[in-house]
Design an enzyme around this catalytic site. Structure first.
Site, PDB file in Angstrom:
ATOM      1  N   ASP A  52      -0.620  -6.604   4.680  1.00 46.19           N
ATOM      2  CA  ASP A  52      -0.921  -5.407   5.465  1.00 46.19           C
ATOM      3  C   ASP A  52      -1.876  -4.477   4.715  1.00 46.19           C
ATOM      4  OD1 ASP A  52      -0.155  -3.694   7.826  1.00 46.19           O
ATOM      5  OD2 ASP A  52       0.498  -2.351   6.214  1.00 46.19           O
ATOM      6  N   ASN A  60       0.795  -1.225   0.000  1.00 41.89           N
ATOM      7  CA  ASN A  60       0.000   0.000   0.000  1.00 41.89           C
ATOM      8  C   ASN A  60       0.829   1.278   0.000  1.00 41.89           C
ATOM      9  OD1 ASN A  60      -2.534   1.619   0.549  1.00 41.89           O
ATOM     10  ND2 ASN A  60      -1.391   2.055   2.431  1.00 41.89           N
ATOM     11  N   HIS A 120      -6.985  -0.701   1.904  1.00 41.73           N
ATOM     12  CA  HIS A 120      -6.496   0.563   1.347  1.00 41.73           C
ATOM     13  C   HIS A 120      -5.951   0.405  -0.072  1.00 41.73           C
ATOM     14  CE1 HIS A 120      -7.124   2.448   5.205  1.00 41.73           C
ATOM     15  NE2 HIS A 120      -6.514   1.411   5.767  1.00 41.73           N
ATOM     16  N   GLU A 166      -5.137  -8.368   6.378  1.00 39.53           N
ATOM     17  CA  GLU A 166      -5.534  -7.466   7.452  1.00 39.53           C
ATOM     18  C   GLU A 166      -6.471  -6.408   6.872  1.00 39.53           C
ATOM     19  OE1 GLU A 166      -3.938  -3.806  10.171  1.00 39.53           O
ATOM     20  OE2 GLU A 166      -3.509  -4.124   8.054  1.00 39.53           O
TER      21      GLU A 166
END
Length: 563
Positions: free
Chosen positions: A282, A172, A286, A325
């Protein structure tokens, strides 16, 4: 499973898994020699995995010589600098058998790629990238964490012990901008606006926090490599190699040279080079979900490539594992995450599992209501998929039992709730989650309290409880991946059963049992005359009239068929 030490006569025949006797000893007098025999590891399924999650920098310092690299010497706020933990430290604990004794069959550790060299202040004091989430170069391992040789050794050591390896990966964002770490080109990243989390776009097309450049993962526009990265590779003597590998990747795949595809190539290199078994991904929500499906596709390709090149090291034929996540996702929401204006099923975009942020709330309830709920959902809405349960973590400021006053319930709820389990380092040793002088998530990231485990009797006893439950869970897929059924309310006794292909597994577990003599109902599950083994008290019992009788001071029973 445990290794057995066998006393054999020198020169005698040795079976398949025994170490060979030195031929030079053949003519010497016969003596008893201790030979180590490898025992096959229990069947494994990601749906019921027992995963140990640790901060690489905070777990164990295996090599003090790499404690300071890139001149990271500035003072920081409490627990916001590097503390020396590294890959060598993890290897040491693998080879000591620490994880096997805890029943762990997968290890997830925080990102180890090269981090930004400078420190930054996000409002909590000067901070270095000890946590691994501030990438500077995806193609290099940060020397504070170790070397490629260390990672090779870690994976090989873990696999020999029956333990899978999960890398934590970030696509991200880059690391923050500092005086030592310039911003990536605007063709690669956005530096504004900051996410407001009110819509899908307000969660994906934005920076997670200020000064955390967001990779343009939605873009299909070809971009050139940053000059700073090219210069770095040239200085390190690997520019030509990196460029050649990129050319081969893009020629094979036909992908545009857009930012996300560079990163996908760099991340999947760790699979076909080292043989890691999975990714913990992670900041999933997003990034546009199509990017995760693309990462998973290339990850599977890299995993199959590694298996073909290393057939002797292949543990099983399971596909590459990806757990995501999606912050604040909970199992009760079903398979879709709701952004307000859009819903996304990440299970359909590359993920076998998502981290479940809900158990920390459910854990306040009684065991049966939680176990029944999770068993039902996982065997209906989530069939073929899974969730990863946790009760404390590195960035959840509201963990279950933040004061560490309920260590036994924490163990019971985490390790016995259906689904995969995530032990956060120190859950099993009551590592403090509140540290004097620490601000925010630094409280959750103290160094592992090995000295307490060595010296405090209470912690030793609690640790033994975690070990017994963990080993039972590892040895029986029914515990985490099976179907739940209550057998009696008082005392509380329940069964778990797992049937898949040629695997048949069934166990009975009792919790909150009275001290001394107790009868446990197993009627309808284990027939009369069946000999059972209580793995908690290490006692053999016989089923009579639908019950077994135990007489011990323990409040837990772990019953399995005695082989």
């Amino acid at each position: 499973m445990r290794k057995l030490l066998l006393a054999i006569t020198t020169g005698a025949l040795c079976f398949v898994n025994c170490k060979k006797v030195d031929s030079k000893l053949a003519n010497q007098p016969q003596t008893d020699t201790i030979v180590e025999e490898e025992i096959k590891h229990p069947p494994f399924a990601w749906e019921g995995a027992n995963i140990y999650f640790l901060l690489t920098d905070r777990f164990k310092n295996g090599n003090p010589e790499n404690d300071i690299t890139f001149n990271r010497k500035d003072s920081t706020a409490v627990l916001r600098g590097f503390k020396g933990g590294d890959l060598n430290g993890i290897v040491q604990k693998i080879e000591e058998g620490y994880f096997n004794d805890l029943g762990v069959n997968a290890i997830w550790f925080t990102p180890i790629v090269e981090q930004i060299h400078g420190s930054t202040d996000e409002g909590t004091g000067p901070t270095y990238a000890f946590h691994g989430y501030w990438t500077k170069d995806w193609t290099a391992i940060d020397p504070n964490f170790g070397t490629k040789q260390d990672l090779h050794r870690l994976v090989k050591s873990a696999h020999k012990k029956g333990i899978r390896v999960i890398l934590d990966v970030v696509m991200n964002h880059t690391g923050p901008v500092t005086e030592l770490d310039p911003v990536w080109p605007e063709e690669w990243v956005r530096t504004s606006p900051k996410c407001d989390f009110s819509t899908y776009e307000g969660t994906t097309a934005c920076t997670l926090v200020a000064n955390l450049p967001d990779i343009l993962t939605e873009s299909d526009e070809a971009v050139e490599l940053p000059d700073a990265l090219l210069s770095k590779w040239k200085q390190e003597g690997r520019l030509s190699q990196e460029l050649d590998e990129l050319n081969r990747f893009f020629e094979r795949t036909g992908y545009p040279r857009a930012p996300r595809f560079y990163i996908i190539k760099w991340l999947t290199d760790y699979i076909h080079e080292f043989g890691v078994d999975g990714f913990r991904v992670d900041t999933v929500k997003h990034v546009n979900e199509n990017a995760w499906a693309e990462l998973e596709k290339e990850a599977q390709h890299a995993f199959e490539l590694w298996k073909k090149k290393h057939p002797e090291e292949v543990m099983d034929q399971l596909p590459f594992y990806m757990v995501g996540e999606v912050y604040n996702y909970g199992i009760s929401a079903g398979r879709k995450y709701d952004f307000g204006d859009k819903q996304v099923d990440y299970f359909n975009h590359g993920f076998k599992a998502l981290i479940n942020f809900e158990l920390k709330y459910d854990a306040e309830r009684d065991y049966e209501s939680v176990f029944r709920k999770y068993s039902y959902l996982l065997n209906t809405k989530f069939a073929g998929k899974s969730i990863l349960n946790y009760l404390s973590s590195h960035d959840d400021g509201q963990p279950f039992d933040s004061d560490r006053k309920k260590p036994y319930k924490t163990a019971n709820m985490l390790l016995l709730t259906p689904g995969a389990s995530q032990i956060y380092y120190g859950d099993e040793t009551m590592r403090p989650l509140k540290v004097e002088g620490a601000i925010g998530d630094a409280n959750l990231r103290s160094t592992m309290n090995w000295s307490d485990l060595d010296s405090v009797d209470t912690i030793k006893k609690i640790h033994q409880h975690w070990q017994k439950l963990g080993q039972f869970r590892r040895n029986h897929m029914a515990v985490g991946a099976g179907k739940h059924s209550r057998l009696s309310k008082y005392p509380y006794v329940f069964s778990r059963s797992y049937v898949q292909d040629d695997i048949r597994d069934k166990v009975v577990i009792g919790l909150d049992l009275p001290e001394g003599k107790k009868d446990l109902n197993v009627k309808g599950f284990f027939g009369d005359g069946t000999t059972l083994w209580d793995a908690y008290s290490e006692t053999e019992v016989l089923v009579k009239k639908g019950k077994v009788t135990l007489d011990n001071p323990y409040s837990t029973a772990l019953l399995e068929v005695k082989e």
